[in-house]
Design a protein around this motif. Structure first.
Motif, PDB file in Angstrom:
ATOM      1  N   VAL A   1       1.656  -2.452   7.551  1.00 24.95           N
ATOM      2  CA  VAL A   1       2.297  -1.587   6.557  1.00 24.95           C
ATOM      3  C   VAL A   1       3.655  -2.157   6.152  1.00 24.95           C
ATOM      4  N   ALA A   2       4.422  -2.602   7.148  1.00 22.94           N
ATOM      5  CA  ALA A   2       5.734  -3.191   6.846  1.00 22.94           C
ATOM      6  C   ALA A   2       5.585  -4.445   5.987  1.00 22.94           C
ATOM      7  N   GLN A   3       4.575  -5.258   6.261  1.00 25.62           N
ATOM      8  CA  GLN A   3       4.361  -6.469   5.465  1.00 25.62           C
ATOM      9  C   GLN A   3       3.941  -6.123   4.037  1.00 25.62           C
ATOM     10  N   LEU A   4       3.129  -5.087   3.887  1.00 25.55           N
ATOM     11  CA  LEU A   4       2.730  -4.668   2.540  1.00 25.55           C
ATOM     12  C   LEU A   4       3.920  -4.123   1.758  1.00 25.55           C
ATOM     13  N   ARG A   5       4.798  -3.400   2.419  1.00 22.41           N
ATOM     14  CA  ARG A   5       6.006  -2.914   1.743  1.00 22.41           C
ATOM     15  C   ARG A   5       6.854  -4.099   1.247  1.00 22.41           C
ATOM     16  N   ALA A   6       6.977  -5.110   2.087  1.00 23.15           N
ATOM     17  CA  ALA A   6       7.773  -6.273   1.688  1.00 23.15           C
ATOM     18  C   ALA A   6       7.155  -6.978   0.481  1.00 23.15           C
ATOM     19  N   LEU A   7       5.831  -7.081   0.459  1.00 23.57           N
ATOM     20  CA  LEU A   7       5.166  -7.703  -0.690  1.00 23.57           C
ATOM     21  C   LEU A   7       5.344  -6.871  -1.954  1.00 23.57           C
ATOM     22  N   ALA A   8       5.271  -5.530  -1.805  1.00 23.01           N
ATOM     23  CA  ALA A   8       5.471  -4.657  -2.970  1.00 23.01           C
ATOM     24  C   ALA A   8       6.881  -4.805  -3.526  1.00 23.01           C
ATOM     25  N   GLU A   9       7.852  -4.953  -2.630  1.00 23.30           N
ATOM     26  CA  GLU A   9       9.238  -5.137  -3.089  1.00 23.30           C
ATOM     27  C   GLU A   9       9.403  -6.486  -3.794  1.00 23.30           C
ATOM     28  N   GLN A  10       8.633  -7.504  -3.353  1.00 27.18           N
ATOM     29  CA  GLN A  10       8.684  -8.794  -4.042  1.00 27.18           C
ATOM     30  C   GLN A  10       8.042  -8.704  -5.426  1.00 27.18           C
TER      31      GLN A  10
ATOM     32  N   LEU B   1      -5.685   1.602  -1.012  1.00 28.95           N
ATOM     33  CA  LEU B   1      -4.797   0.437  -1.017  1.00 28.95           C
ATOM     34  C   LEU B   1      -5.494  -0.774  -1.646  1.00 28.95           C
ATOM     35  N   HIS B   2      -6.740  -0.957  -1.283  1.00 26.74           N
ATOM     36  CA  HIS B   2      -7.489  -2.094  -1.827  1.00 26.74           C
ATOM     37  C   HIS B   2      -7.651  -1.956  -3.338  1.00 26.74           C
ATOM     38  N   ARG B   3      -7.854  -0.738  -3.800  1.00 27.35           N
ATOM     39  CA  ARG B   3      -7.976  -0.500  -5.242  1.00 27.35           C
ATOM     40  C   ARG B   3      -6.682  -0.894  -5.970  1.00 27.35           C
ATOM     41  N   GLU B   4      -5.537  -0.483  -5.420  1.00 34.21           N
ATOM     42  CA  GLU B   4      -4.254  -0.799  -6.064  1.00 34.21           C
ATOM     43  C   GLU B   4      -3.982  -2.301  -6.038  1.00 34.21           C
ATOM     44  N   ALA B   5      -4.319  -2.969  -4.937  1.00 32.34           N
ATOM     45  CA  ALA B   5      -4.104  -4.418  -4.854  1.00 32.34           C
ATOM     46  C   ALA B   5      -4.990  -5.155  -5.856  1.00 32.34           C
ATOM     47  N   ASN B   6      -6.221  -4.665  -6.036  1.00 28.89           N
ATOM     48  CA  ASN B   6      -7.107  -5.277  -7.032  1.00 28.89           C
ATOM     49  C   ASN B   6      -6.542  -5.126  -8.444  1.00 28.89           C
ATOM     50  N   THR B   7      -6.051  -3.917  -8.753  1.00 27.85           N
ATOM     51  CA  THR B   7      -5.467  -3.676 -10.073  1.00 27.85           C
ATOM     52  C   THR B   7      -4.245  -4.556 -10.289  1.00 27.85           C
TER      53      THR B   7
ATOM     54  N   LYS C   1      -3.885  -7.314 -13.378  1.00 31.79           N
ATOM     55  CA  LYS C   1      -2.785  -7.252 -14.348  1.00 31.79           C
ATOM     56  C   LYS C   1      -1.784  -8.390 -14.180  1.00 31.79           C
ATOM     57  N   SER C   2      -2.082  -9.290 -13.264  1.00 33.79           N
ATOM     58  CA  SER C   2      -1.119 -10.347 -12.954  1.00 33.79           C
ATOM     59  C   SER C   2      -0.781 -11.178 -14.186  1.00 33.79           C
ATOM     60  N   SER C   3       0.513 -11.408 -14.371  1.00 38.09           N
ATOM     61  CA  SER C   3       0.987 -12.227 -15.492  1.00 38.09           C
ATOM     62  C   SER C   3       1.669 -13.495 -15.017  1.00 38.09           C
ATOM     63  N   SER C   4       1.589 -13.753 -13.694  1.00 40.10           N
ATOM     64  CA  SER C   4       2.217 -14.959 -13.153  1.00 40.10           C
ATOM     65  C   SER C   4       1.504 -15.357 -11.875  1.00 40.10           C
ATOM     66  N   LEU C   5       1.670 -16.614 -11.487  1.00 29.68           N
ATOM     67  CA  LEU C   5       1.071 -17.093 -10.246  1.00 29.68           C
ATOM     68  C   LEU C   5       1.659 -16.386  -9.033  1.00 29.68           C
ATOM     69  N   ASP C   6       2.955 -16.073  -9.095  1.00 27.65           N
ATOM     70  CA  ASP C   6       3.593 -15.378  -7.970  1.00 27.65           C
ATOM     71  C   ASP C   6       2.963 -14.012  -7.747  1.00 27.65           C
TER      72      ASP C   6
ATOM     73  N   ARG D   1      -0.455 -14.419  -6.223  1.00 25.72           N
ATOM     74  CA  ARG D   1      -0.351 -14.722  -4.791  1.00 25.72           C
ATOM     75  C   ARG D   1      -0.062 -13.463  -3.986  1.00 25.72           C
ATOM     76  N   ILE D   2       0.820 -12.613  -4.479  1.00 27.84           N
ATOM     77  CA  ILE D   2       1.148 -11.368  -3.784  1.00 27.84           C
ATOM     78  C   ILE D   2      -0.082 -10.474  -3.679  1.00 27.84           C
ATOM     79  N   SER D   3      -0.846 -10.387  -4.766  1.00 23.14           N
ATOM     80  CA  SER D   3      -2.061  -9.573  -4.741  1.00 23.14           C
ATOM     81  C   SER D   3      -3.046 -10.078  -3.687  1.00 23.14           C
ATOM     82  N   VAL D   4      -3.226 -11.399  -3.618  1.00 22.54           N
ATOM     83  CA  VAL D   4      -4.134 -11.982  -2.624  1.00 22.54           C
ATOM     84  C   VAL D   4      -3.632 -11.709  -1.207  1.00 22.54           C
TER      85      VAL D   4
END
Length: 320
Positions: free
Chosen positions: A187-196, A282-288, A292-297, A300-303
């Motif tokens: 959960v903490a790692q997912l929060r960090a990715l969301a903030e990125q 959570l998986h649904r939101e990560a897929n979305t 909608k990704s507009s950049s490689l970064d 990568r975060i989604s993956v």
């Protein structure tokens, strides 16, 4: 209290409920001496030994299988009720055995027992004259097995089951806490990715707007068109692009799901099914986010998010 920087309500009653794994094992045995049971070493040498082994793996519902000796088959309803009150989900197997102690003293057979054996032997020899007569060791073996009646064994059996269930649930709680710790780390790692991810979208929108305007400038210089209309068209395209790639709503929902997971892990109890549902969300939101990704970064975060979520899904399957 606060977990990973987010507020989580936790009442005193909730704090006492552990998170249970559906995987566990416990065993114990005692000597039967009605009406109670105590550790085998403290009972008489002639007391039969009563043993219980309880093991469980994960399952969608409570699937209880009992393996009982014939002498204790009538105790099955009471055993099922006692286990059902302590375990909610999982594939649970209970094995019970009842045997004479190996160090029990040799009891002299009663005359009535010997007469029954003699009569049975004569009938067998009448039909099978080549059969071997009973030896002294075989006679003693047949006459030494004196299991207690079910009524006398039921109280020691239930008392022993309570001890086994206490050890079994303690083992499940330890494994459940280990799984909960792993989930909190994810959960903490997912929060960090969301903030990125949050600042990447405005940056992508600004870059795309500049590209639209640059194309507008190039078109104005090369084509005889209305500059005002072309600039308006470029801004409309930039606004439409911003709407397509906006993931603020997805990130908000993802953070909300993560907060709810923290809350459930702190509350404890039967949380497996609710956590499984939140993992799907959570998986649904990560897929979305990835679509909608507009950049490689952002891709990568989604993956990375989906990898963490899949790890969480595997562990949640083991929680009650």
């Amino acid at each position: 209290m606060r977990v990973n920087g987010h507020s989580v309500d936790r009442s005193p009653e909730q704090a006492e409920i552990p998170v249970y794994s559906m995987t566990g094992y416990a065993t114990a045995q005692c000597a039967v001496d009605a009406p109670d049971a105590a550790p085998e070493a403290s009972r008489g040498a002639g007391s039969p030994v009563l043993g219980i082994e309880l093991r469980a793996v994960n399952g969608r519902f409570l699937d209880l299988a009992l393996r009982l000796p014939e002498e204790l088959r009538a105790a099955e309803p009471a055993l099922r009720e006692r286990i059902g009150a302590a375990v909610r989900r999982g594939k649970v197997e209970l094995r019970v055995w009842l045997e004479q102690r190996g160090d029990a003293g040799v009891r002299a057979p009663a005359v009535a027992e010997l007469q029954k054996l003699l009569g049975a032997q004569e009938q067998v020899l009448a039909w099978l004259p080549r059969a071997q007569p009973l030896s002294v060791a075989e006679v003693l073996q047949l006459t030494q097995r004196t299991p207690p009646p079910v009524g006398e064994a039921l109280a020691p059996l239930l008392a022993l089951l309570d001890r086994v269930l206490a050890d079994f649930n303690a083992a499940r709680a330890r494994e459940g806490e280990r799984l909960a710790t792993m989930l909190r780390e994810r959960v903490a790692q997912l929060r960090a990715l969301a903030e990125q991810a949050a600042p990447l979208v405005p940056q992508a929108v600004a870059q795309q707007r500049e590209r639209f305007l640059q194309r507008f400038q190039e078109a104005v210089g090369a084509l005889p068109v209305d500059a005002g209309a072309l600039q308006e068209r470029a801004l409309v395209e930039a606004a439409a692009f911003a709407q397509r790639v906006d993931v603020a709503e997805e990130l908000t929902r993802l953070q909300s799901h993560l907060t709810e997971i923290d809350h459930l892990l702190q509350r404890g109890g039967e949380v497996g099914k609710r956590l499984d549902f939140l993992i799907q969300e959570l998986h649904r939101e990560a897929n979305t986010l990835g679509s909608k990704s507009s950049s490689l970064d952002l891709t990568r975060i989604s993956v990375d998010m989906k990898v963490l979520i899949e790890q969480m899904r595997e562990q949640v399957q083991n929680l009650e």
